[in-house]
Design an enzyme around this catalytic site. Structure first.
Site, PDB file in Angstrom:
ATOM      1  N   TYR A  26      -6.691  -5.137 -12.160  1.00 33.25           N
ATOM      2  CA  TYR A  26      -5.511  -5.482 -11.379  1.00 33.25           C
ATOM      3  C   TYR A  26      -5.751  -5.064  -9.936  1.00 33.25           C
ATOM      4  O   TYR A  26      -6.606  -4.224  -9.647  1.00 33.25           O
ATOM      5  CB  TYR A  26      -4.254  -4.810 -11.945  1.00 33.25           C
ATOM      6  N   LYS A  49      -7.970 -17.720  -5.622  1.00 34.05           N
ATOM      7  CA  LYS A  49      -9.132 -16.833  -5.614  1.00 34.05           C
ATOM      8  C   LYS A  49      -9.559 -16.502  -4.201  1.00 34.05           C
ATOM      9  O   LYS A  49      -9.329 -17.265  -3.255  1.00 34.05           O
ATOM     10  CB  LYS A  49     -10.303 -17.415  -6.393  1.00 34.05           C
ATOM     11  N   SER A  98      -9.164  -0.339 -11.303  1.00 30.86           N
ATOM     12  CA  SER A  98      -8.654  -1.478 -10.541  1.00 30.86           C
ATOM     13  C   SER A  98      -9.591  -1.897  -9.415  1.00 30.86           C
ATOM     14  O   SER A  98     -10.696  -1.400  -9.282  1.00 30.86           O
ATOM     15  CB  SER A  98      -7.275  -1.181  -9.956  1.00 30.86           C
TER      16      SER A  98
END
Length: 134
Positions: A58, A9, A25
């Protein structure tokens, strides 16, 4: 059997742009994707610290060194410029892989610069001073 495990992350990115009329996205500086071991077009979860929203999308690579974090398409309605977000990726792992796995956690400051990389979450450990919150 496999387990879906937290892979990596980018913790506490600052949103720099929101583009409602893009295809969708999240665009992130390629340098930041690299440090977090995220690939272009990898599925991620985006958690907004300011308003609590969560979404899946994404990644799209942004220009290296730009420190861009841009929410595109409908996600732009959930994130304002200046909001702090956490971008999280997950991976499928066998039980053996999962037991040995250490996630990659990249702690970011307000300017979207990595300030620390850690390989485990520690109960009640805070990075507020490092990320510019204190």
């Amino acid at each position: 059997m496999t387990f879906e495990m937290f892979k990596s992350k980018l913790h506490m990115l600052t949103v720099t742009e929101a583009d409602l009329y893009y295809e969708g996205s999240i665009t992130i500086d390629q340098d930041l994707l690299d440090v977090a071991q995220l690939l272009p077009y990898e599925k991620v979860q985006v958690v907004n610290v300011n308003n609590g929203s969560r979404l899946e999308t994404y990644t799209i690579p942004g220009p290296r060194g730009s420190r861009v974090v841009c929410l595109n398409g409908p996600a732009a309605r959930l994130h304002a410029v200046g909001d702090r977000v956490i971008v999280i990726s997950y991976a499928q792992m066998t039980p053996e892989e999962a037991k040995a796995h250490k996630p990659r956690i990249v702690i970011m400051n307000k300017e979207n610069e990595p300030v620390k990389v850690v390989d485990e979450s520690v109960y009640r450990e805070t990075y507020a001073a490092e990320i510019g919150l204190r």
